[in-house]
Design a protein around this motif. Structure first.
Motif, PDB file in Angstrom:
ATOM      1  N   ARG A   2       0.789  -1.217   0.000  1.00  0.00           N
ATOM      2  CA  ARG A   2       0.000   0.000   0.000  1.00  0.00           C
ATOM      3  C   ARG A   2       0.826   1.274   0.000  1.00  0.00           C
ATOM      4  N   ASP A   3       2.167   1.138  -0.158  1.00  0.00           N
ATOM      5  CA  ASP A   3       2.991   2.333  -0.299  1.00  0.00           C
ATOM      6  C   ASP A   3       3.178   2.704  -1.769  1.00  0.00           C
ATOM      7  N   VAL A   4       2.457   2.027  -2.682  1.00  0.00           N
ATOM      8  CA  VAL A   4       2.541   2.356  -4.104  1.00  0.00           C
ATOM      9  C   VAL A   4       1.940   3.744  -4.323  1.00  0.00           C
ATOM     10  N   PRO A   5       2.711   4.668  -4.908  1.00  0.00           N
ATOM     11  CA  PRO A   5       2.159   6.008  -5.142  1.00  0.00           C
ATOM     12  C   PRO A   5       1.111   5.980  -6.241  1.00  0.00           C
ATOM     13  N   GLY A   6       0.073   6.742  -6.063  1.00  0.00           N
ATOM     14  CA  GLY A   6      -0.974   6.841  -7.065  1.00  0.00           C
ATOM     15  C   GLY A   6      -1.142   8.269  -7.525  1.00  0.00           C
ATOM     16  N   ARG A   7      -1.950   8.434  -8.580  1.00  0.00           N
ATOM     17  CA  ARG A   7      -2.193   9.778  -9.105  1.00  0.00           C
ATOM     18  C   ARG A   7      -3.569   9.815  -9.758  1.00  0.00           C
ATOM     19  N   LEU A   8      -4.090  11.007  -9.917  1.00  0.00           N
ATOM     20  CA  LEU A   8      -5.358  11.206 -10.604  1.00  0.00           C
ATOM     21  C   LEU A   8      -5.090  11.582 -12.055  1.00  0.00           C
ATOM     22  N   GLU A   9      -5.816  10.931 -12.965  1.00  0.00           N
ATOM     23  CA  GLU A   9      -5.725  11.228 -14.383  1.00  0.00           C
ATOM     24  C   GLU A   9      -7.109  11.621 -14.896  1.00  0.00           C
ATOM     25  N   ALA A  10      -7.151  12.556 -15.829  1.00  0.00           N
ATOM     26  CA  ALA A  10      -8.417  12.994 -16.412  1.00  0.00           C
ATOM     27  C   ALA A  10      -8.836  12.015 -17.502  1.00  0.00           C
ATOM     28  N   VAL A  11      -9.885  11.244 -17.234  1.00  0.00           N
ATOM     29  CA  VAL A  11     -10.369  10.217 -18.160  1.00  0.00           C
ATOM     30  C   VAL A  11     -11.852  10.464 -18.428  1.00  0.00           C
ATOM     31  N   ASN A  12     -12.185  10.724 -19.678  1.00  0.00           N
ATOM     32  CA  ASN A  12     -13.585  10.947 -20.064  1.00  0.00           C
ATOM     33  C   ASN A  12     -14.269  11.987 -19.181  1.00  0.00           C
ATOM     34  N   GLY A  13     -13.541  13.050 -18.875  1.00  0.00           N
ATOM     35  CA  GLY A  13     -14.119  14.176 -18.153  1.00  0.00           C
ATOM     36  C   GLY A  13     -14.180  14.031 -16.648  1.00  0.00           C
ATOM     37  N   ARG A  14     -13.538  13.000 -16.107  1.00  0.00           N
ATOM     38  CA  ARG A  14     -13.528  12.864 -14.643  1.00  0.00           C
ATOM     39  C   ARG A  14     -12.159  12.400 -14.179  1.00  0.00           C
ATOM     40  N   SER A  15     -11.890  12.560 -12.895  1.00  0.00           N
ATOM     41  CA  SER A  15     -10.609  12.155 -12.333  1.00  0.00           C
ATOM     42  C   SER A  15     -10.644  10.679 -11.974  1.00  0.00           C
ATOM     43  N   VAL A  16      -9.675   9.919 -12.498  1.00  0.00           N
ATOM     44  CA  VAL A  16      -9.570   8.486 -12.253  1.00  0.00           C
ATOM     45  C   VAL A  16      -8.254   8.214 -11.539  1.00  0.00           C
ATOM     46  N   TYR A  17      -8.336   7.414 -10.463  1.00  0.00           N
ATOM     47  CA  TYR A  17      -7.165   7.141  -9.642  1.00  0.00           C
ATOM     48  C   TYR A  17      -6.409   5.934 -10.196  1.00  0.00           C
ATOM     49  N   VAL A  18      -5.112   6.117 -10.453  1.00  0.00           N
ATOM     50  CA  VAL A  18      -4.274   5.108 -11.086  1.00  0.00           C
ATOM     51  C   VAL A  18      -3.015   4.886 -10.255  1.00  0.00           C
ATOM     52  N   GLU A  19      -2.614   3.622 -10.112  1.00  0.00           N
ATOM     53  CA  GLU A  19      -1.337   3.285  -9.478  1.00  0.00           C
ATOM     54  C   GLU A  19      -0.476   2.504 -10.458  1.00  0.00           C
ATOM     55  N   GLU A  20       0.812   2.815 -10.503  1.00  0.00           N
ATOM     56  CA  GLU A  20       1.768   2.082 -11.338  1.00  0.00           C
ATOM     57  C   GLU A  20       2.857   1.501 -10.461  1.00  0.00           C
ATOM     58  N   SER A  21       3.312   0.314 -10.823  1.00  0.00           N
ATOM     59  CA  SER A  21       4.430  -0.330 -10.125  1.00  0.00           C
ATOM     60  C   SER A  21       5.159  -1.208 -11.133  1.00  0.00           C
ATOM     61  N   GLY A  22       6.226  -1.849 -10.684  1.00  0.00           N
ATOM     62  CA  GLY A  22       6.948  -2.772 -11.545  1.00  0.00           C
ATOM     63  C   GLY A  22       7.895  -2.087 -12.510  1.00  0.00           C
ATOM     64  N   ASN A  23       8.658  -2.898 -13.210  1.00  0.00           N
ATOM     65  CA  ASN A  23       9.670  -2.398 -14.144  1.00  0.00           C
ATOM     66  C   ASN A  23       9.680  -3.256 -15.399  1.00  0.00           C
ATOM     67  N   GLY A  24      10.169  -2.697 -16.472  1.00  0.00           N
ATOM     68  CA  GLY A  24      10.311  -3.447 -17.713  1.00  0.00           C
ATOM     69  C   GLY A  24       9.686  -2.727 -18.879  1.00  0.00           C
ATOM     70  N   GLU A  25       9.875  -3.284 -20.072  1.00  0.00           N
ATOM     71  CA  GLU A  25       9.330  -2.686 -21.280  1.00  0.00           C
ATOM     72  C   GLU A  25       7.886  -3.111 -21.532  1.00  0.00           C
ATOM     73  N   ASP A  26       7.487  -4.262 -20.995  1.00  0.00           N
ATOM     74  CA  ASP A  26       6.110  -4.738 -21.168  1.00  0.00           C
ATOM     75  C   ASP A  26       5.174  -4.022 -20.197  1.00  0.00           C
TER      76      ASP A  26
END
Length: 289
Positions: A2-26
């Motif tokens: 639960r220490d994964v940082p998240g952020r809000l992105e504007a998707v279809n006119g609203r704020s959507v909460y997204v978390e990214e983790s991991g490494n690599g090209e895929d």
């Protein structure tokens, strides 16, 4: 987790909460089932840290994401999934979806085209299942129970009464996040909307099934009921059979029955992680041909 940082992105006119983790090209994107947000994938993501960039998010209306205006629908959830990946994911990706999320992911796959490298469906119960024959009645019964639950979750001390089956598969910090986000009045209200969206949309899905994905597919079917009651055993057996029939209808797909109940990401996260790696390897092999 639960220490994964998240952020809000504007998707279809609203704020959507997204978390990214991991490494690599895929890249791998995770779509949760009804009543769950990004936190349901917490047991799986740490098994894939060096395999790919991993994206988990909260659908519209879940506690950290703005709701849609008006009624929720399967198509709207699919639209949001597609728009989120167009914004956040720069390359073709594997999509992993659980339960109701399978309907959302399969609708989204129609629009993703060549951006979708592989599709992993975790206990999805396709629209052919007789479970949906009386889905309106099932949802009405569940909604009555959740209406009571929604009132009770105003009392913070009572929220853990509804999370007993989570404690075995999730870490204490993830359990706490689930209690604080999903087992709240707002979270419960959203779960009711998601189940109603399936009730409102399943007839259309049955009349107009999603097109077969043009990518490798793996379906993992839960082989064990939560409780060993005759009707639940029969339900799991029927769901497995329809998952198997769905796989047989696809040109490049594999079926696997897993010794797990429905919440497979908590009970058998290593099986899901292995399937993700398999799909990435299959996609790479196809692209090399």
């Amino acid at each position: 987790m639960r220490d994964v940082p998240g952020r809000l992105e504007a998707v279809n006119g609203r704020s959507v909460y997204v978390e990214e983790s991991g490494n690599g090209e895929d890249w791998v994107v995770f779509e949760s089932g009804a009543g769950a947000g990004r936190t349901c994938w917490d047991p799986v993501l740490p098994l894939l840290p060096d395999t790919a960039r991993l994206v988990a998010y909260d659908r519209a209306g879940r506690p950290r994401t703005e709701p849609v205006a008006g009624a929720l629908s399967i198509d709207q959830m699919a639209d949001d999934l597609v728009a989120m990946t167009e914004l956040v994911v720069p390359r073709p990706f594997v999509l992993v979806a659980h339960s109701m999320g399978g309907l959302v992911a399969r609708r989204a796959a129609e629009r993703l085209g060549s951006r979708l490298r592989g599709l992993l469906l975790v206990d999805p119960t396709p629209e052919t299942s007789p479970m949906y024959d009386d889905w309106d009645a099932r949802v009405a019964k569940a909604d009555r129970m959740m209406a009571v639950m929604q009132v009770l979750t105003h009392v913070r001390a009572l929220r853990r009464l509804f999370t007993g089956n989570l404690r075995a598969g999730y870490s204490p910090d993830t359990c706490q996040a689930i209690v604080d986000e999903d087992f709240t009045p707002a979270g419960t209200a959203q779960t009711r909307k998601e189940l109603q969206a399936v009730a409102d949309g399943i007839r259309d899905v049955r009349r107009r099934p999603p097109a077969p994905p043009a990518c490798p597919v793996i379906v993992l079917a839960a082989a064990r009921p939560v409780r060993r009651k005759p009707h639940e055993i029969a339900f799991v057996a029927s769901a497995q059979e329809h998952d198997r029939l769905y796989v047989q209808s696809l040109p490049d797909a594999r079926f696997e029955a897993v010794d797990s109940a429905h919440l497979m990401q908590a009970e058998r996260p290593q099986v899901i992680a292995a399937s993700v790696r398999e799909l990435l390897a299959r996609a790479e092999a196809h692209e090399a041909e």
